[in-house]
Design a protein around this motif. Structure first.
Motif, PDB file in Angstrom:
ATOM      1  N   TYR A  51       0.825  -1.201   0.000  1.00 22.02           N
ATOM      2  CA  TYR A  51       0.000   0.000   0.000  1.00 22.02           C
ATOM      3  C   TYR A  51       0.862   1.255   0.000  1.00 22.02           C
ATOM      4  O   TYR A  51       0.616   2.189  -0.765  1.00 22.02           O
ATOM      5  CB  TYR A  51      -0.944   0.011   1.204  1.00 22.02           C
ATOM      6  CG  TYR A  51      -1.641   1.332   1.383  1.00 22.02           C
ATOM      7  CD1 TYR A  51      -2.740   1.659   0.602  1.00 22.02           C
ATOM      8  CD2 TYR A  51      -1.175   2.270   2.295  1.00 22.02           C
ATOM      9  CE1 TYR A  51      -3.361   2.883   0.735  1.00 22.02           C
ATOM     10  CE2 TYR A  51      -1.790   3.487   2.430  1.00 22.02           C
ATOM     11  CZ  TYR A  51      -2.879   3.802   1.657  1.00 22.02           C
ATOM     12  OH  TYR A  51      -3.479   5.020   1.786  1.00 22.02           O
ATOM     13  N   ASN A  52       1.886   1.289   0.869  1.00 22.95           N
ATOM     14  CA  ASN A  52       2.752   2.465   0.941  1.00 22.95           C
ATOM     15  C   ASN A  52       3.497   2.696  -0.360  1.00 22.95           C
ATOM     16  O   ASN A  52       3.674   3.841  -0.790  1.00 22.95           O
ATOM     17  CB  ASN A  52       3.732   2.330   2.111  1.00 22.95           C
ATOM     18  CG  ASN A  52       3.048   2.504   3.438  1.00 22.95           C
ATOM     19  OD1 ASN A  52       2.009   3.157   3.540  1.00 22.95           O
ATOM     20  ND2 ASN A  52       3.613   1.904   4.473  1.00 22.95           N
TER      21      ASN A  52
ATOM     22  N   ARG B 237       0.979   4.063  -2.827  1.00 22.04           N
ATOM     23  CA  ARG B 237       0.629   5.430  -2.439  1.00 22.04           C
ATOM     24  C   ARG B 237       1.729   6.411  -2.821  1.00 22.04           C
ATOM     25  O   ARG B 237       1.452   7.486  -3.347  1.00 22.04           O
ATOM     26  CB  ARG B 237       0.367   5.471  -0.934  1.00 22.04           C
ATOM     27  CG  ARG B 237      -0.045   6.825  -0.433  1.00 22.04           C
ATOM     28  CD  ARG B 237      -0.408   6.740   1.042  1.00 22.04           C
ATOM     29  NE  ARG B 237      -0.776   8.049   1.518  1.00 22.04           N
ATOM     30  CZ  ARG B 237      -0.227   8.654   2.547  1.00 22.04           C
ATOM     31  NH1 ARG B 237       0.711   8.031   3.234  1.00 22.04           N
ATOM     32  NH2 ARG B 237      -0.597   9.849   2.904  1.00 22.04           N
ATOM     33  N   SER B 238       2.979   6.051  -2.565  1.00 23.45           N
ATOM     34  CA  SER B 238       4.077   6.956  -2.919  1.00 23.45           C
ATOM     35  C   SER B 238       4.181   7.124  -4.430  1.00 23.45           C
ATOM     36  O   SER B 238       4.433   8.232  -4.914  1.00 23.45           O
ATOM     37  CB  SER B 238       5.391   6.468  -2.331  1.00 23.45           C
ATOM     38  OG  SER B 238       5.766   5.243  -2.902  1.00 23.45           O
TER      39      SER B 238
ATOM     40  N   PHE C 152       1.665   6.898  -6.539  1.00 25.66           N
ATOM     41  CA  PHE C 152       0.525   7.725  -6.931  1.00 25.66           C
ATOM     42  C   PHE C 152       0.770   9.190  -6.596  1.00 25.66           C
ATOM     43  O   PHE C 152       0.453  10.078  -7.395  1.00 25.66           O
ATOM     44  CB  PHE C 152      -0.751   7.222  -6.244  1.00 25.66           C
ATOM     45  CG  PHE C 152      -1.980   7.948  -6.670  1.00 25.66           C
ATOM     46  CD1 PHE C 152      -2.520   7.733  -7.925  1.00 25.66           C
ATOM     47  CD2 PHE C 152      -2.594   8.855  -5.826  1.00 25.66           C
ATOM     48  CE1 PHE C 152      -3.665   8.410  -8.333  1.00 25.66           C
ATOM     49  CE2 PHE C 152      -3.733   9.529  -6.221  1.00 25.66           C
ATOM     50  CZ  PHE C 152      -4.264   9.309  -7.474  1.00 25.66           C
ATOM     51  N   MET C 153       1.352   9.458  -5.429  1.00 21.92           N
ATOM     52  CA  MET C 153       1.637  10.844  -5.055  1.00 21.92           C
ATOM     53  C   MET C 153       2.676  11.464  -5.988  1.00 21.92           C
ATOM     54  O   MET C 153       2.583  12.648  -6.331  1.00 21.92           O
ATOM     55  CB  MET C 153       2.108  10.916  -3.599  1.00 21.92           C
ATOM     56  CG  MET C 153       1.013  10.541  -2.618  1.00 21.92           C
ATOM     57  SD  MET C 153      -0.496  11.467  -2.866  1.00 21.92           S
ATOM     58  CE  MET C 153      -0.227  12.787  -1.749  1.00 21.92           C
TER      59      MET C 153
ATOM     60  N   ARG D 232      -6.658   4.212   8.378  1.00 21.94           N
ATOM     61  CA  ARG D 232      -6.101   3.575   7.184  1.00 21.94           C
ATOM     62  C   ARG D 232      -5.668   2.149   7.490  1.00 21.94           C
ATOM     63  O   ARG D 232      -5.964   1.218   6.724  1.00 21.94           O
ATOM     64  CB  ARG D 232      -4.925   4.399   6.668  1.00 21.94           C
ATOM     65  CG  ARG D 232      -4.313   3.877   5.400  1.00 21.94           C
ATOM     66  CD  ARG D 232      -3.140   4.721   4.940  1.00 21.94           C
ATOM     67  NE  ARG D 232      -3.557   6.078   4.692  1.00 21.94           N
ATOM     68  CZ  ARG D 232      -2.958   7.155   5.207  1.00 21.94           C
ATOM     69  NH1 ARG D 232      -1.906   7.020   5.984  1.00 21.94           N
ATOM     70  NH2 ARG D 232      -3.387   8.360   4.928  1.00 21.94           N
TER      71      ARG D 232
END
Length: 146
Positions: free
Chosen positions: A33-34, A37-38, A40-41, A106
């Motif tokens: 997930y992390n 997420r990174s 995507f950011m 989360r």
């Protein structure tokens, strides 16, 4: 009056959730997930930079217009007011206070996903992300080279 109902609802939900046993997500899922997420950011930042580069000429030309200069002076005046500064301090403090709650929520959602949804739908979701979503995002907002 509605605020009282919202606060009461939030407290009731907190009590009901605290009574439940929420499973902890595995470290593998949290790492996955992390990483997503990174990525995507970083894609969001690429899009933001593209929009900023495209809008720069329009912003420069808008600064010469009389109406936009009035708006600019109004915004500058608002930033100098103590009420606006207090609101900004309040909102930044609120985000700092809410950050641990967001992280806890989360992790709880990841745990619930892993226990109830991942066994049945995890492979199809992973396939959709890797085969459909990532190629589309690579064309729209590629991941910057690191």
């Amino acid at each position: 009056m509605n605020v009282k109902y919202v606060v009461a609802l939030i407290l009731a939900l907190q009590v009901s959730v605290s009574v439940c046993d929420v499973p902890e997500p595995s470290q593998e899922l949290v790492d996955k997930y992390n990483q997503m997420r990174s990525t995507f950011m970083s894609r969001i930042m690429v899009l933001y930079n593209k929009v900023q580069e495209a809008a720069a000429p329009m912003v420069e030309s808008a600064g010469q217009n009389d109406q936009t200069s009035l708006i600019k002076t109004f915004i500058e005046d608002m930033q100098e007011k103590p009420e606006a500064q207090a609101l900004i301090k309040f909102l930044s403090g609120l985000t700092q206070e809410a950050s641990p709650l967001v992280d806890k929520a989360r992790l709880s959602l990841l745990g619930l996903y892993e226990k109830y949804l991942r066994p049945n739908h995890g492979d199809s979701l992973d396939s959709f992300i890797n085969n459909h979503l990532k190629p589309f995002l690579d064309t729209v907002a590629p991941v910057p080279a690191q």
